[in-house]
Write a protein that holds these residues in place. Sequence first.
Motif, PDB file in Angstrom:
ATOM      1  N   GLU A 140       0.833  -1.193   0.000  1.00 20.72           N
ATOM      2  CA  GLU A 140       0.000   0.000   0.000  1.00 20.72           C
ATOM      3  C   GLU A 140       0.876   1.254   0.000  1.00 20.72           C
ATOM      4  N   LEU A 186       5.731   3.391  -1.320  1.00 21.67           N
ATOM      5  CA  LEU A 186       5.034   2.111  -1.158  1.00 21.67           C
ATOM      6  C   LEU A 186       5.690   1.327  -0.028  1.00 21.67           C
ATOM      7  N   LYS A 207       4.644  -2.118  -8.426  1.00 23.34           N
ATOM      8  CA  LYS A 207       3.449  -2.009  -7.590  1.00 23.34           C
ATOM      9  C   LYS A 207       3.168  -0.554  -7.219  1.00 23.34           C
ATOM     10  N   SER A 210       1.175   1.001 -10.067  1.00 25.46           N
ATOM     11  CA  SER A 210      -0.218   0.543 -10.118  1.00 25.46           C
ATOM     12  C   SER A 210      -1.039   1.132  -8.972  1.00 25.46           C
ATOM     13  N   GLU A 211      -0.422   1.301  -7.789  1.00 26.67           N
ATOM     14  CA  GLU A 211      -1.138   1.904  -6.655  1.00 26.67           C
ATOM     15  C   GLU A 211      -1.414   3.390  -6.905  1.00 26.67           C
ATOM     16  N   LYS A 214      -4.463   3.578  -8.978  1.00 19.10           N
ATOM     17  CA  LYS A 214      -5.679   3.339  -8.185  1.00 19.10           C
ATOM     18  C   LYS A 214      -6.127   4.612  -7.462  1.00 19.10           C
TER      19      LYS A 214
END
Length: 433
Positions: A140, A186, A207, A210-211, A214
């Motif tokens: 996250e 992250l 990641k 991609s976060e 989002k």
Amino acid sequence: MMSKDILLIINSIYNEKGVSRNCIFKTVEEALSSATIKRFEGQNVNIIVKMNRINGNYDTFRRWKVVKDENYTKSSIEIPYTAAKKINKKFEINKYIEYKIENINFCRIAVKIAKQIIVQKVREAEHTEIIRNYSNKIGEIICGNIKKIIKEGIIIELDDKTECFLPRNEMIPGERFNINERIRTLLFKVNPNSRNLKLILSRCCSKFLSELFKIEIPEILDELIEIKSVARDPGYKAKIAVKTNDCNIDPVGSCIGMRGSRIQSIYNELHNERIDIILWDENYTKFVINAMYPVDIISLIVDENNHNMEIIVNEYNYYKAIGKCGQNIKLASELTGWILNVVTKNEAKKKNKKEIINKVKFLSLKLDIDKKIAVLLVDYGFTSLEEIVYVPIEEFLKIKELNINVIKKLKSRAKDELLNLAIKEETGIYGEI
């Protein structure tokens, strides 16, 4: 140690560390127990301290565990069941007998030592709490302020005062930060074995990208658009494949936003890292073509067994397809999951011609046939002994130059050759075909 001294220590730790008061009280009890045990100089004793959470008063008890008579080992922390019954008939096996003893006396120096022990135990409890709270947040995005910049990386303080570490090799190349600057990262992993900084951060991993999508694109959070795969060369270029779960939504256009408004904030966060948004397709050849856009592809040669593709392009598109230092083809391979190789049209022709010559030689040798017949077979797609054996005769009749008798002989010779190869393989004489 006076009750007020204990409360002062607990309050100072509570205000400084933000750890729950109950956790601090338990830690203080353990510290006082440890200090009391030292008074017995080498004896094996079980000591507990019970503390009043309101006024800080505490009592010290020595404990003995009640065991079966036959299991009693004359240990100083055990008492046989028979002896326990003489003291009180209510005592049961595996229960404890507690006897109140005098609280340990502390001088001012001892108070300071006790505080150090308590702070150390609270720090351990604090680290345990960090691991427990953040283990389920791996992957996250978390925000914080830069507290310190060191050679190895950056120490970041989160909003709850937890300190994290962003290593240099997890930073985007060329980015610079200042003390107290706000930063998004992250949570890459939680390292319980680290002495101080348990939370390791990253801004380089796929990641993170991609976060960010989002956060900036509501349709992804609402699951109307799905991120299928991400490939990234941090600080330079990235490719992200998206698909829509609603036929009325254009996934690529939604990610870009009106006049690039949505993607621009991601560019800014990544210091203008170039991002190609690719339309995902369940047809892997179409997906590869989309991943190579805007390069014009003449054709694809697919090898499903080895999971690779040969991409044929014109000479003037070759370097564009490869990208700087092979960056474009590398990212496309990572995005699609296929091993991709780019060749020019002329190279493909040469390679194809060489392969045809080798196949003709192979069939001529193994089937003992004229070169012209071997060329006919290869032209119609019959390039292996297995194909000649197992493909129905009807397919061979499409070759007008061959009659049914010739076809039967070819199939018979191919079958015999396969049988010979199988025998050689079993007897260890198998050689290269």
